[in-house]
Scaffold this motif. Structure first.
Motif, short mmCIF file in Angstrom:
data_model
loop_
_atom_site.label_atom_id
_atom_site.label_comp_id
_atom_site.label_asym_id
_atom_site.label_seq_id
_atom_site.Cartn_x
_atom_site.Cartn_y
_atom_site.Cartn_z
N ALA A 1 -3.09 -0.39 -7.16
CA ALA A 1 -3.48 0.99 -7.46
C ALA A 1 -4.00 1.68 -6.20
N ASP A 2 -4.76 0.97 -5.39
CA ASP A 2 -5.23 1.54 -4.13
C ASP A 2 -4.06 1.95 -3.24
N ALA A 3 -3.04 1.09 -3.20
CA ALA A 3 -1.86 1.39 -2.38
C ALA A 3 -1.14 2.64 -2.91
N ALA A 4 -1.05 2.75 -4.25
CA ALA A 4 -0.39 3.93 -4.82
C ALA A 4 -1.16 5.20 -4.51
N ASP A 5 -2.49 5.13 -4.52
CA ASP A 5 -3.30 6.32 -4.23
C ASP A 5 -3.28 6.67 -2.75
N ARG A 6 -3.44 5.68 -1.89
CA ARG A 6 -3.55 5.94 -0.46
C ARG A 6 -2.22 6.26 0.20
N LEU A 7 -1.16 5.59 -0.26
CA LEU A 7 0.11 5.67 0.44
C LEU A 7 1.22 6.35 -0.36
N GLY A 8 1.06 6.41 -1.69
CA GLY A 8 2.14 6.91 -2.54
C GLY A 8 1.75 8.14 -3.33
N ASP A 9 2.37 8.27 -4.51
CA ASP A 9 2.18 9.48 -5.30
C ASP A 9 1.16 9.32 -6.42
N GLY A 10 0.38 8.22 -6.39
CA GLY A 10 -0.65 8.02 -7.40
C GLY A 10 -0.15 7.48 -8.72
N HIS A 11 1.07 6.94 -8.75
CA HIS A 11 1.63 6.36 -9.96
C HIS A 11 2.21 4.98 -9.65
N LEU A 12 2.36 4.18 -10.72
CA LEU A 12 3.03 2.89 -10.63
C LEU A 12 4.11 2.86 -11.70
N ASP A 13 5.32 2.50 -11.30
CA ASP A 13 6.45 2.43 -12.23
C ASP A 13 6.73 0.97 -12.56
N LEU A 14 6.96 0.69 -13.84
CA LEU A 14 7.34 -0.65 -14.28
C LEU A 14 8.85 -0.74 -14.37
N SER B 1 12.57 -2.99 -15.36
CA SER B 1 13.09 -3.79 -16.46
C SER B 1 13.04 -5.28 -16.17
N ARG B 2 12.42 -5.66 -15.06
CA ARG B 2 12.19 -7.07 -14.77
C ARG B 2 10.71 -7.40 -14.62
N GLY B 3 9.88 -6.49 -15.10
CA GLY B 3 8.45 -6.73 -15.02
C GLY B 3 7.89 -6.63 -13.62
N ASN B 4 8.56 -5.91 -12.75
CA ASN B 4 8.06 -5.68 -11.40
C ASN B 4 7.44 -4.28 -11.32
N VAL B 5 6.91 -3.94 -10.14
CA VAL B 5 6.20 -2.67 -9.96
C VAL B 5 6.84 -1.91 -8.80
N GLN B 6 7.00 -0.61 -8.99
CA GLN B 6 7.50 0.24 -7.92
C GLN B 6 6.45 1.28 -7.54
N LEU B 7 6.33 1.50 -6.25
CA LEU B 7 5.50 2.57 -5.69
C LEU B 7 6.44 3.61 -5.10
N ARG B 8 6.20 4.88 -5.43
CA ARG B 8 7.07 5.96 -4.97
C ARG B 8 6.27 6.96 -4.13
N GLY B 9 7.00 7.83 -3.45
CA GLY B 9 6.36 8.86 -2.65
C GLY B 9 5.70 8.33 -1.40
N LEU B 10 6.17 7.19 -0.91
CA LEU B 10 5.58 6.58 0.29
C LEU B 10 6.05 7.30 1.56
N GLY B 11 5.19 7.31 2.57
CA GLY B 11 5.56 7.89 3.85
C GLY B 11 6.44 6.95 4.65
N ALA B 12 7.20 7.52 5.57
CA ALA B 12 8.15 6.73 6.36
C ALA B 12 7.47 5.71 7.25
N SER B 13 6.20 5.93 7.63
CA SER B 13 5.53 5.05 8.59
C SER B 13 4.49 4.14 7.95
N CYS B 14 4.51 4.01 6.61
CA CYS B 14 3.44 3.27 5.94
C CYS B 14 3.76 1.80 5.73
N GLY B 15 4.94 1.34 6.19
CA GLY B 15 5.37 -0.02 5.89
C GLY B 15 4.38 -1.09 6.30
#
Length: 462
Positions: free
Chosen positions: A59-72, A74-88
């Motif tokens: 959740a911290d990563a989604a807030d600091r680096l992404g769009d403040g959401h977490l997507d589930l 169909s394999r029970g994994n998590v996606q973070l969206r809206g990340l910056g190009a240099s945040c890897g």
């Protein structure tokens, strides 16, 4: 003319061998995917099993680096969206601190689903959750396993047949307390019986057998179903390889069940009298970090399901009702009759450049007026990303002229405009009931009113 459900471009058939010209482009935590709304990271959560501390760091990563959401997924994994190009680099550090990057070279191959209620619901089935950590450790320690595609999937089932219904590449299901049934691909008739203790190692052996078959075929297949017929995995060769690895096996006599249902939203009666679990769904598989933290803080453990749900285990039974009410108030699905039950969608606009519509916004606009028992999937283009398996679902695909609507066994409706979408979708989702009424009427032709009631309201759908 009645139409079958169209096959997405990813569908594979041994009648038409799949020749891969490149490795798969499946995103990971270290291999970010460029989307229209920024970069995307997919974090593997083997078995969906996640501790509270790791969940809060996500959740911290989604807030600091992404769009403040977490997507589930169909394999029970998590996606973070809206990340910056240099945040890897920063993201990799956060995930490593959370224990979610045990082997960077293997991070995309840790695709493992597990029965979400195993050991929790008092059904008397074996608790197979310990298999998850053992298989994950074996995967990460295997040099060969690093060559698996990011789409290759393991399913660990406790015997209820829920995750073995997901067409995994390697399936391992409990058979009583001390044994397990193992097969690769979708045909359990090719299964072998091993000891439960040897199960995770046997699953890895099956995956390594697949990699050898891919090399021999020369097709660079990503999944077991893509192997040409002449290179299909056989039970006899699997048994030989297991024996070479010191794992005894015999041909399985019984076909394991593969018809288990996902967890129902609500309270899960615990295997111990004073405990309970909670099962909820995230509408369209998307959670805010506030919702996510609320789940993580309940007991410090969550289980993510392949049906974009979350199970919270280990709650004192006396607190279950109040906790479930709190999750309902936060906007999560807590009742089986919710309009959002069995509703899925691709990313759509604005996140995907190929999408022709904001499918999630369109779904939110009509779903309360389009209830029904049949699942529905909204797609922004013909690729139908994230669609359900099988044919028992309503297929909505955005086009420049509106949505094309298809249900197995009925004539398609093409270019449905916005103002007709809710009633058309509601009618389509009721088709399973209409078909059942028609079948009953065919058995009792002296009740013509029942037969008339079974016909579609719209002549275009007859």
């Amino acid at each position: 003319m009645l139409a079958a459900m169209p096959q997405p471009p990813s569908a594979a058939s041994r009648d038409e061998p799949v020749i891969r010209e490149r490795g798969d482009a499946c995103p990971g935590a270290l291999r970010l995917h460029a989307a229209d709304d920024g970069f995307l990271a997919r974090v593997r959560i083997p078995g969906g099993l996640l501790g509270g501390d790791a969940a809060r760091l996500l959740a911290d990563a989604a807030d600091r680096l992404g769009d403040g959401h977490l997507d589930l997924t169909s394999r029970g994994n998590v996606q973070l969206r809206g990340l910056g190009a240099s945040c890897g680099g920063e993201l990799a550090g956060l995930l490593a601190d959370a224990g979610l990057l045990p082997a960077p070279t293997h991070e995309r191959v840790r695709n493992v689903v597990c029965s979400p209620l195993t050991g929790l619901d008092g059904r008397g089935l074996p608790d197979v959750s310990p298999w998850v950590a053992e298989l994950d450790g074996l995967l990460c320690a295997s040099d060969a396993a690093a060559g698996l595609s990011g789409r290759f999937l393991f399913a660990l089932d406790d015997g209820r047949g829920d995750v073995t219904s997901l067409a995994a590449d390697v399936n391992l299901t409990a058979h009583g307390a001390d044994r397990a049934v193992l097969w690769a691909g979708e045909d359990p008739r090719e299964a072998v019986l091993v000891s439960a203790q040897d199960g995770p190692g046997a699953a890895l052996t099956a995956a390594e057998y697949f990699l050898d078959a891919v090399r021999d075929a020369g097709t660079k297949a990503w999944r077991v179903a893509e192997l040409p017929r002449e290179h299909a995995l056989s039970r006899e060769e699997l048994a030989r390889r297991l024996a070479a690895a010191g794992i005894g096996s015999v041909a399985a006599a019984d076909t394991p069940r593969r018809d288990g249902r996902p967890p129902e939203p609500g309270i899960v009666a615990g295997s111990v009298d004073d405990t309970a679990g909670l099962s909820v769904l995230a509408p369209l598989g998307r959670l805010t970090t506030r919702q996510w933290r609320q789940l993580a803080d309940l007991t410090g453990r969550v289980r993510l399901t392949p049906w974009r749900g979350i199970v919270v285990p280990g709650l004192p039974a006396r607190e279950a009702v109040r906790a479930l009410d709190g999750l309902a108030g936060a906007g999560l699905v807590t009742e089986p009759d919710s309009a959002w039950r069995s509703v899925t969608a691709c990313t759509g606009k604005p996140g995907c450049a190929k999408s022709l519509a904001d499918v999630r916004a369109d779904a939110r606009a009509v779903m309360e007026r389009a209830r029904g028992p049949l699942a529905v999937h909204w797609s922004g283009c013909e690729r139908r990303c994230g669609h359900p398996r099988g044919a028992a679902w309503v297929d909505l695909v955005a086009t420049p002229a509106g949505y094309d609507l298809r249900v197995e066994g009925r004539a398609p409706r093409l270019g449905v405009p916005d103002h007709e979408l809710a009633p058309a979708l509601a009618d389509a989702r009721q088709y399973v009931r209409q078909a059942a009424r028609a079948e009953r009427a065919a058995r009792a032709p002296h009740h013509p009113l029942v037969l008339e009631d079974a016909q579609p309201d719209d002549p275009a759908q007859k």
